[in-house]
Design a protein around this motif. Structure first.
Motif, PDB file in Angstrom:
ATOM      1  N   GLY A  64     -92.215  27.551  42.362  1.00  0.00           N
ATOM      2  CA  GLY A  64     -92.577  26.285  43.009  1.00  0.00           C
ATOM      3  C   GLY A  64     -92.599  25.177  41.978  1.00  0.00           C
ATOM      4  N   ASN A  65     -93.695  24.394  41.947  1.00  0.00           N
ATOM      5  CA  ASN A  65     -93.772  23.299  40.980  1.00  0.00           C
ATOM      6  C   ASN A  65     -94.568  23.684  39.734  1.00  0.00           C
ATOM      7  N   ALA A  66     -94.864  24.970  39.548  1.00  0.00           N
ATOM      8  CA  ALA A  66     -95.615  25.442  38.383  1.00  0.00           C
ATOM      9  C   ALA A  66     -94.685  26.156  37.418  1.00  0.00           C
ATOM     10  N   THR A  67     -94.845  25.843  36.131  1.00  0.00           N
ATOM     11  CA  THR A  67     -94.072  26.524  35.094  1.00  0.00           C
ATOM     12  C   THR A  67     -95.015  27.042  34.022  1.00  0.00           C
ATOM     13  N   LEU A  68     -94.629  28.143  33.407  1.00  0.00           N
ATOM     14  CA  LEU A  68     -95.385  28.757  32.330  1.00  0.00           C
ATOM     15  C   LEU A  68     -94.413  29.096  31.216  1.00  0.00           C
ATOM     16  N   THR A  69     -94.772  28.738  29.995  1.00  0.00           N
ATOM     17  CA  THR A  69     -94.022  29.185  28.822  1.00  0.00           C
ATOM     18  C   THR A  69     -95.024  29.837  27.873  1.00  0.00           C
ATOM     19  N   ALA A  70     -94.586  30.877  27.181  1.00  0.00           N
ATOM     20  CA  ALA A  70     -95.465  31.594  26.269  1.00  0.00           C
ATOM     21  C   ALA A  70     -94.634  32.448  25.325  1.00  0.00           C
ATOM     22  N   ASP A  71     -95.293  32.925  24.279  1.00  0.00           N
ATOM     23  CA  ASP A  71     -94.628  33.859  23.377  1.00  0.00           C
ATOM     24  C   ASP A  71     -94.349  35.170  24.087  1.00  0.00           C
ATOM     25  N   SER A  72     -95.331  35.647  24.883  1.00  0.00           N
ATOM     26  CA  SER A  72     -95.128  36.866  25.658  1.00  0.00           C
ATOM     27  C   SER A  72     -95.936  36.768  26.946  1.00  0.00           C
ATOM     28  N   ALA A  73     -95.465  37.442  27.969  1.00  0.00           N
ATOM     29  CA  ALA A  73     -96.170  37.414  29.250  1.00  0.00           C
ATOM     30  C   ALA A  73     -95.768  38.614  30.090  1.00  0.00           C
ATOM     31  N   ARG A  74     -96.669  38.964  31.003  1.00  0.00           N
ATOM     32  CA  ARG A  74     -96.419  40.010  31.988  1.00  0.00           C
ATOM     33  C   ARG A  74     -96.691  39.400  33.346  1.00  0.00           C
ATOM     34  N   LEU A  75     -95.741  39.545  34.267  1.00  0.00           N
ATOM     35  CA  LEU A  75     -95.811  38.905  35.577  1.00  0.00           C
ATOM     36  C   LEU A  75     -95.646  39.934  36.673  1.00  0.00           C
ATOM     37  N   ASP A  76     -96.515  39.865  37.670  1.00  0.00           N
ATOM     38  CA  ASP A  76     -96.406  40.689  38.869  1.00  0.00           C
ATOM     39  C   ASP A  76     -95.893  39.783  39.982  1.00  0.00           C
ATOM     40  N   TYR A  77     -94.655  40.003  40.417  1.00  0.00           N
ATOM     41  CA  TYR A  77     -94.037  39.153  41.445  1.00  0.00           C
ATOM     42  C   TYR A  77     -94.824  39.177  42.758  1.00  0.00           C
ATOM     43  N   GLN A  78     -95.317  40.329  43.126  1.00  0.00           N
ATOM     44  CA  GLN A  78     -95.967  40.489  44.422  1.00  0.00           C
ATOM     45  C   GLN A  78     -97.284  39.715  44.494  1.00  0.00           C
ATOM     46  N   GLY A  80     -98.327  37.489  42.116  1.00  0.00           N
ATOM     47  CA  GLY A  80     -98.186  36.191  41.467  1.00  0.00           C
ATOM     48  C   GLY A  80     -98.985  36.075  40.187  1.00  0.00           C
ATOM     49  N   GLU A  81     -99.628  37.149  39.773  1.00  0.00           N
ATOM     50  CA  GLU A  81    -100.494  37.157  38.595  1.00  0.00           C
ATOM     51  C   GLU A  81     -99.673  37.245  37.312  1.00  0.00           C
ATOM     52  N   ALA A  82     -99.960  36.336  36.375  1.00  0.00           N
ATOM     53  CA  ALA A  82     -99.311  36.352  35.066  1.00  0.00           C
ATOM     54  C   ALA A  82    -100.382  36.368  33.987  1.00  0.00           C
ATOM     55  N   VAL A  83    -100.180  37.206  32.979  1.00  0.00           N
ATOM     56  CA  VAL A  83    -101.050  37.239  31.811  1.00  0.00           C
ATOM     57  C   VAL A  83    -100.168  36.890  30.629  1.00  0.00           C
ATOM     58  N   ALA A  84    -100.473  35.749  29.985  1.00  0.00           N
ATOM     59  CA  ALA A  84     -99.613  35.232  28.925  1.00  0.00           C
ATOM     60  C   ALA A  84    -100.386  35.112  27.619  1.00  0.00           C
ATOM     61  N   ASP A  85     -99.686  35.359  26.519  1.00  0.00           N
ATOM     62  CA  ASP A  85    -100.279  35.285  25.186  1.00  0.00           C
ATOM     63  C   ASP A  85     -99.397  34.472  24.255  1.00  0.00           C
ATOM     64  N   GLY A  86    -100.028  33.735  23.346  1.00  0.00           N
ATOM     65  CA  GLY A  86     -99.312  33.016  22.300  1.00  0.00           C
ATOM     66  C   GLY A  86     -98.670  31.729  22.762  1.00  0.00           C
ATOM     67  N   HIS A  87     -99.195  30.604  22.328  1.00  0.00           N
ATOM     68  CA  HIS A  87     -98.643  29.282  22.647  1.00  0.00           C
ATOM     69  C   HIS A  87     -98.376  29.116  24.146  1.00  0.00           C
ATOM     70  N   VAL A  88     -99.353  29.474  24.949  1.00  0.00           N
ATOM     71  CA  VAL A  88     -99.202  29.417  26.406  1.00  0.00           C
ATOM     72  C   VAL A  88     -99.301  27.962  26.855  1.00  0.00           C
ATOM     73  N   ARG A  89     -98.393  27.584  27.731  1.00  0.00           N
ATOM     74  CA  ARG A  89     -98.372  26.230  28.293  1.00  0.00           C
ATOM     75  C   ARG A  89     -98.085  26.349  29.781  1.00  0.00           C
ATOM     76  N   ILE A  90     -98.993  25.814  30.597  1.00  0.00           N
ATOM     77  CA  ILE A  90     -98.818  25.829  32.045  1.00  0.00           C
ATOM     78  C   ILE A  90     -98.749  24.383  32.517  1.00  0.00           C
ATOM     79  N   GLU A  91     -97.693  24.071  33.253  1.00  0.00           N
ATOM     80  CA  GLU A  91     -97.531  22.742  33.828  1.00  0.00           C
ATOM     81  C   GLU A  91     -97.478  22.880  35.337  1.00  0.00           C
ATOM     82  N   GLU A  92     -98.324  22.109  36.002  1.00  0.00           N
ATOM     83  CA  GLU A  92     -98.294  22.070  37.457  1.00  0.00           C
ATOM     84  C   GLU A  92     -98.549  20.631  37.874  1.00  0.00           C
ATOM     85  N   GLY A  93     -97.537  20.033  38.489  1.00  0.00           N
ATOM     86  CA  GLY A  93     -97.647  18.619  38.826  1.00  0.00           C
ATOM     87  C   GLY A  93     -97.734  17.814  37.544  1.00  0.00           C
ATOM     88  N   ASP A  94     -98.763  16.961  37.442  1.00  0.00           N
ATOM     89  CA  ASP A  94     -98.911  16.150  36.240  1.00  0.00           C
ATOM     90  C   ASP A  94     -99.969  16.694  35.284  1.00  0.00           C
TER      91      ASP A  94
END
Length: 192
Positions: A64-78, A80-94
């Motif tokens: 959707g309108n949310a993005t996540l960048t990180a050094d490493s992450a684990r995502l469960d598609y079903q 929607g849960e993401a666990v991210a480590d290292g320089h994590v950046r989440i952008e949603e809207g502004d």
């Protein structure tokens, strides 16, 4: 005449319902190595097994309108849960949230982090134990400070033991102390 109006009603609903279902489609997932998005980034890897994606050495996730960048992450598609480590950046809207370890749900927009930074001019915040919900725009944190300076060590800031942030509306602080150049200047038992 009744038969004709019933036929028109069936045709009308037969056309409208698929359009409604099409308009409510779920957003699609974009999961890539960060070097595919940012040229020159380290070459990472993304492994997808069943409903789980795992990325290392730089990962990019968008839903959707949310993005996540990180050094490493684990995502469960079903879920929607993401666990991210290292320089994590989440952008949603502004809104932009950064930290070293963030748990974020793309579907429910729940967020948890031990340490975080966020900001949108003219207000910036940093703290610990972030818990929030970006869909209702309410966040709580402990041992946080709020400032108008967009630098890592601001000259003027209000530090509090507990903070509630409602972006674009207000900030509530409990046991708040105004610091000016590192010197405690004024105490607010409650500040909004």
């Amino acid at each position: 005449m009744r038969r004709l109006s019933a036929i028109f009603a069936l045709i009308f609903f037969g056309v409208i319902f698929p359009l409604i279902a099409f308009a409510q489609e779920q957003p699609s997932w974009v999961v890539q190595s960060l070097n595919q998005i940012i040229p020159g980034a380290p070459v990472g890897s993304v492994d997808i097994v069943g409903n789980t994606a795992t990325g290392t050495n730089g990962i990019f996730v968008q839903y959707g309108n949310a993005t996540l960048t990180a050094d490493s992450a684990r995502l469960d598609y079903q879920s929607g849960e993401a666990v991210a480590d290292g320089h994590v950046r989440i952008e949603e809207g502004d809104l932009i949230w950064t930290g070293e370890h963030i748990r974020y749900n793309f579907k429910t927009h729940q967020m948890q982090s031990e340490q975080f930074r966020t900001g949108k001019p003219p207000v910036f915040a940093q703290g610990e134990q972030l818990q929030g919900d970006t869909s209702n725009k309410t966040y709580t944190a402990r041992h946080a400070f709020v400032t108008t300076d967009d630098v890592s060590n601001p000259a003027i800031r209000v530090r509090a033991s507990s903070v509630k942030i409602v972006p674009g509306k207000y900030i509530e602080m409990w046991n708040a102390v105004l610091f000016m150049d590192g010197v405690p200047t004024f105490y607010f038992p409650y500040y909004r």
